[in-house]
Design a protein around this motif. Structure first.
Motif, PDB file in Angstrom:
ATOM      1  N   UNK A  84      63.300  88.511  52.134  1.00 10.59           N
ATOM      2  CA  UNK A  84      64.254  88.315  53.266  1.00 10.59           C
ATOM      3  C   UNK A  84      62.609  89.201  54.105  1.00 10.59           C
ATOM      4  N   UNK A  85      63.150  90.485  53.584  1.00 16.90           N
ATOM      5  CA  UNK A  85      62.546  91.614  54.208  1.00 16.90           C
ATOM      6  C   UNK A  85      61.114  91.590  54.505  1.00 16.90           C
ATOM      7  N   UNK A  86      59.951  91.358  53.482  1.00 15.58           N
ATOM      8  CA  UNK A  86      59.011  90.640  53.537  1.00 15.58           C
ATOM      9  C   UNK A  86      58.408  89.991  54.644  1.00 15.58           C
ATOM     10  N   UNK A  87      59.159  88.990  54.562  1.00 15.73           N
ATOM     11  CA  UNK A  87      58.998  87.211  55.538  1.00 15.73           C
ATOM     12  C   UNK A  87      59.363  88.168  56.934  1.00 15.73           C
ATOM     13  N   UNK A 114      48.522  93.744  43.853  1.00 11.26           N
ATOM     14  CA  UNK A 114      47.501  95.161  44.144  1.00 11.26           C
ATOM     15  C   UNK A 114      48.759  96.222  44.832  1.00 11.26           C
ATOM     16  N   UNK A 115      49.836  96.397  45.157  1.00 10.15           N
ATOM     17  CA  UNK A 115      50.555  97.163  45.527  1.00 10.15           C
ATOM     18  C   UNK A 115      50.357  98.391  45.982  1.00 10.15           C
ATOM     19  N   UNK A 161      55.624  95.740  47.224  1.00 10.01           N
ATOM     20  CA  UNK A 161      54.986  94.880  46.473  1.00 10.01           C
ATOM     21  C   UNK A 161      55.227  92.847  46.295  1.00 10.01           C
ATOM     22  N   UNK A 162      56.385  93.230  47.049  1.00 15.61           N
ATOM     23  CA  UNK A 162      56.966  91.477  47.925  1.00 15.61           C
ATOM     24  C   UNK A 162      55.609  91.034  48.903  1.00 15.61           C
ATOM     25  N   UNK A 163      55.044  92.411  49.274  1.00 17.72           N
ATOM     26  CA  UNK A 163      54.921  92.043  50.734  1.00 17.72           C
ATOM     27  C   UNK A 163      53.373  91.393  50.075  1.00 17.72           C
ATOM     28  N   UNK A 189      65.592 102.574  49.028  1.00 21.62           N
ATOM     29  CA  UNK A 189      65.145 103.014  47.400  1.00 21.62           C
ATOM     30  C   UNK A 189      64.704 101.799  47.622  1.00 21.62           C
ATOM     31  N   UNK A 190      64.137 100.873  48.403  1.00 19.72           N
ATOM     32  CA  UNK A 190      63.863  99.702  48.133  1.00 19.72           C
ATOM     33  C   UNK A 190      61.727  99.661  48.333  1.00 19.72           C
ATOM     34  N   UNK A 191      61.510 100.266  49.058  1.00 22.25           N
ATOM     35  CA  UNK A 191      61.030 100.549  49.705  1.00 22.25           C
ATOM     36  C   UNK A 191      58.924 100.035  48.930  1.00 22.25           C
TER      37      UNK A 191
END
Length: 303
Positions: free
Chosen positions: A23-26, A287-288, A51-53, A44-46
């Motif tokens: 959800x956040x990446x979209x 390559x995050x 990585x999802x982006x 704590x999820x950055x």
């Protein structure tokens, strides 16, 4: 009559971190494409969001260098959550004005606020949310408030739902907080997370469903595609099951696994994937960036 307010103040209630990152990446990707400044307040999820982006094919290095993408490190996020409300209001006002003065089309804000649950001295999260709603109203500002079921109690989530006019919908084919399966198209799904003995049957069920659609002519393709960019792990039995799905296909049908991570690809190879004629595996190396690298690209600590 259309709402003249150009702002949006959305709520999402993920059942787990896979949905949270999706959800956040979209949400951030939409802002980057629209020429908005996007800001992510990390707690704590950055690293997982970055990585999802990357999994979604969004290159954030340019936006970080140009100032379009601001990633606020956890210590600054936590300090903001403990600040008096008037200081928080001032911070939001400054962030909005700075984005518009710098020529961006608007501002897009999201992030983690769960630190406010665990440390004394901060204001209540419903007060924070009301302050945020006032700051965005009437401006080209879009805010996504994340209250996931892993970190927030049900009673607080219920209160937060009353403070938002819109909640982001979610309709996955499967989500057990370890593995999330979403539908991209009639014969196209995405796997995110980990496959083990507990959720392995759900992967087979979904693939069989898509194969039936293809067989019945409900799609315009003879290939079922599973995007595996966000699939970090699968066990041996799951790999064997997927290969069996491909082996059972008629010669006119195919199963394609896209963006497979190298570790998963090696497991598939050991389990016999190269000998499954109807199976195609396309490998991609992630390559995050991590949060520290992202902050360094942006020029160090935020002002």
């Amino acid at each position: 009559m259309p709402d003249p307010d150009p702002s949006t103040h959305l709520l999402t209630v993920p059942v787990g971190d896979e949905q949270l990152c999706e959800s956040v990446a979209a949400f951030l990707a939409v802002g980057l494409a629209a020429g908005e400044r996007v800001v992510y307040f990390d707690d704590d999820t950055g690293d997982a969001v970055l990585a999802r982006l990357d999994d979604d094919g969004i290159d954030v290095t340019g936006p970080l260098r140009s100032g379009q993408f601001h990633l606020v490190p956890g210590e600054f996020t936590r300090a903001a959550l403990l600040a008096p409300l008037d200081e928080l209001d001032g911070l939001l006002e400054h962030t909005v004005r700075s984005a518009l003065d710098d020529g961006w089309a608007g501002l897009r804000l999201t992030g983690q606020m769960n630190h406010g649950l665990t440390r004394p001295g901060g204001h209540r999260l419903d007060e924070y949310d009301r302050t945020l709603a006032r700051a965005v109203r009437g401006r080209p500002v879009h805010a996504l408030c994340v209250y996931d079921q892993l970190r927030y109690p049900d009673e607080l989530i219920a209160v937060m739902r009353t403070l938002h006019r819109r909640e982001e919908p979610s309709s996955p084919l499967h989500d057990d907080s370890l593995l999330r399966i979403t539908e991209i198209g009639p014969a196209h799904v995405r796997l995110a997370g980990e496959v083990d003995h507990g959720n392995r049957p759900h992967v087979r069920r979904v693939l069989d469903l898509l194969m039936e659609r293809v067989a019945h002519g409900d799609t315009d393709t003879d290939t079922v595609v599973a995007d595996c960019a966000s699939l970090r792990f699968c066990d041996v039995a799951a790999a064997v099951s997927v290969i069996h799905v491909a082996d059972e296909l008629p010669v006119t049908r195919r199963l394609r696994l896209d963006h497979v991570r190298p570790g998963v690809a090696r497991l598939l190879d050991r389990c016999g994937a190269p000998f499954a004629a109807q199976l195609e595996v396309r490998v991609r190396e992630p390559r995050a960036l991590c949060v520290a690298e992202a902050v360094a690209l942006a020029g160090g600590e935020p002002s």
